[in-house]
Design a protein around this motif. Structure first.
Motif, PDB file in Angstrom:
ATOM      1  N   LYS A 296       0.840  -1.191   0.000  1.00 13.54           N
ATOM      2  CA  LYS A 296       0.000   0.000   0.000  1.00 13.54           C
ATOM      3  C   LYS A 296       0.876   1.242   0.000  1.00 13.54           C
ATOM      4  O   LYS A 296       1.949   1.249   0.599  1.00 13.54           O
ATOM      5  CB  LYS A 296      -0.895   0.009   1.237  1.00 13.54           C
ATOM      6  N   VAL A 297       0.385   2.276  -0.638  1.00 16.52           N
ATOM      7  CA  VAL A 297       1.092   3.556  -0.630  1.00 16.52           C
ATOM      8  C   VAL A 297       0.847   4.188   0.744  1.00 16.52           C
ATOM      9  O   VAL A 297      -0.301   4.374   1.152  1.00 16.52           O
ATOM     10  CB  VAL A 297       0.581   4.482  -1.751  1.00 16.52           C
ATOM     11  N   PRO A 298       1.910   4.485   1.492  1.00 21.87           N
ATOM     12  CA  PRO A 298       1.712   5.030   2.833  1.00 21.87           C
ATOM     13  C   PRO A 298       1.140   6.443   2.800  1.00 21.87           C
ATOM     14  O   PRO A 298       1.465   7.237   1.910  1.00 21.87           O
ATOM     15  CB  PRO A 298       3.117   5.023   3.440  1.00 21.87           C
ATOM     16  N   LEU A 299       0.275   6.721   3.763  1.00 19.11           N
ATOM     17  CA  LEU A 299      -0.265   8.061   3.931  1.00 19.11           C
ATOM     18  C   LEU A 299       0.798   8.925   4.594  1.00 19.11           C
ATOM     19  O   LEU A 299       1.736   8.402   5.201  1.00 19.11           O
ATOM     20  CB  LEU A 299      -1.525   8.005   4.789  1.00 19.11           C
ATOM     21  N   PRO A 300       0.636  10.235   4.544  1.00 22.57           N
ATOM     22  CA  PRO A 300       1.614  11.101   5.211  1.00 22.57           C
ATOM     23  C   PRO A 300       1.639  10.814   6.718  1.00 22.57           C
ATOM     24  O   PRO A 300       0.598  10.678   7.359  1.00 22.57           O
ATOM     25  CB  PRO A 300       1.100  12.511   4.935  1.00 22.57           C
ATOM     26  N   GLY A 301       2.836  10.727   7.254  1.00 19.96           N
ATOM     27  CA  GLY A 301       2.989  10.459   8.672  1.00 19.96           C
ATOM     28  C   GLY A 301       4.451  10.257   8.997  1.00 19.96           C
ATOM     29  O   GLY A 301       5.335  10.562   8.188  1.00 19.96           O
TER      30      GLY A 301
ATOM     31  N   GLN B 220      -5.592   5.665  15.066  1.00 23.10           N
ATOM     32  CA  GLN B 220      -5.161   5.099  13.787  1.00 23.10           C
ATOM     33  C   GLN B 220      -3.642   4.987  13.696  1.00 23.10           C
ATOM     34  O   GLN B 220      -3.063   5.082  12.612  1.00 23.10           O
ATOM     35  CB  GLN B 220      -5.716   5.909  12.612  1.00 23.10           C
TER      36      GLN B 220
ATOM     37  N   TRP C  91       3.825   3.701  13.368  1.00 25.03           N
ATOM     38  CA  TRP C  91       3.660   4.759  12.378  1.00 25.03           C
ATOM     39  C   TRP C  91       2.474   5.597  12.810  1.00 25.03           C
ATOM     40  O   TRP C  91       1.405   5.065  13.133  1.00 25.03           O
ATOM     41  CB  TRP C  91       3.429   4.161  10.995  1.00 25.03           C
TER      42      TRP C  91
ATOM     43  N   PRO D 227      -0.108   8.881  11.886  1.00 23.27           N
ATOM     44  CA  PRO D 227      -0.551   9.810  10.838  1.00 23.27           C
ATOM     45  C   PRO D 227      -0.145  11.243  11.190  1.00 23.27           C
ATOM     46  O   PRO D 227      -0.106  11.611  12.362  1.00 23.27           O
ATOM     47  CB  PRO D 227      -2.081   9.676  10.849  1.00 23.27           C
ATOM     48  N   GLU D 228       0.153  12.026  10.180  1.00 28.00           N
ATOM     49  CA  GLU D 228       0.599  13.400  10.446  1.00 28.00           C
ATOM     50  C   GLU D 228      -0.494  14.248  11.096  1.00 28.00           C
ATOM     51  O   GLU D 228      -0.198  15.262  11.715  1.00 28.00           O
ATOM     52  CB  GLU D 228       1.138  14.064   9.176  1.00 28.00           C
ATOM     53  N   THR D 229      -1.748  13.817  10.994  1.00 28.74           N
ATOM     54  CA  THR D 229      -2.848  14.580  11.597  1.00 28.74           C
ATOM     55  C   THR D 229      -3.055  14.270  13.085  1.00 28.74           C
ATOM     56  O   THR D 229      -3.890  14.887  13.734  1.00 28.74           O
ATOM     57  CB  THR D 229      -4.165  14.279  10.855  1.00 28.74           C
TER      58      THR D 229
END
Length: 171
Positions: free
Chosen positions: A83-88, A115, A143, A145-147
């Motif tokens: 999977k393409v990782p989300l920003p984080g 998450q 890992w 998430p950046e949020t």
């Protein structure tokens, strides 16, 4: 063309077990890439990432299954597409304190609610040198998430630490 597989196994700990596994993997045209192997409770267990020629996973599983006569339980699972990782970013938690039920549940719940994905976790219980009290220690690489609100996470981890008499460090 090659396909990647994860080989999971557990068996009675004994010399030669890793050699048996690696011989079967090699005889099926496989290449051993990564592994996490450990002795736990008198057993030897592990995860191995291998690549094999496409459509040979069932043959590998059958050949590894033949090791059941020596007390080894094995499963072969094809990996999925990456999977393409989300920003984080990655974080590390270290945990230390008196052993008691619920430590992993409380910390993993706090992470899951935000998450945060656990990437690797190592834990153990050892006797304290002076008191012989059982001490739980863990390192959790995850890992985030950046949020994610890091102040909120830190506050929740502090609450867990206070309630369970733990030291939890967030790096």
């Amino acid at each position: 063309m090659e396909t990647s597989y994860i080989v999971t196994f557990i068996g009675d700990d004994r010399p030669g077990l890793v050699e048996q596994l690696s011989s079967v993997i090699e005889s099926n045209g496989g290449n051993w890439h990564e592994s996490r192997l450990s002795q736990l409770g008198g057993k030897f267990a592990g995860l191995i990432l291998v690549s094999l020629p496409t459509d040979t996973g069932l043959a590998l599983e059958a050949d590894l299954g033949a090791l059941a006569a020596s007390g080894l339980s094995v499963r072969v699972t094809a990996t999925g597409a990456r999977k393409v990782p989300l920003p984080g970013r990655d974080i590390t938690l270290t945990v230390l304190g008196p052993d008691r039920p619920g430590i992993v549940r409380e910390i993993s719940r706090a992470l899951a609610q935000r998450q945060i994905n656990v990437l690797e976790m190592d834990s153990e219980v050892n006797s304290a040198p002076m008191s012989a009290e059982m001490i739980f220690s863990a390192r959790i690489d995850a890992w985030i998430p950046e949020t994610t609100d890091l102040d909120d996470l830190a506050a929740t981890l502090d609450e867990i630490a206070d309630h369970m008499t733990l030291e939890i460090d967030l790096e």
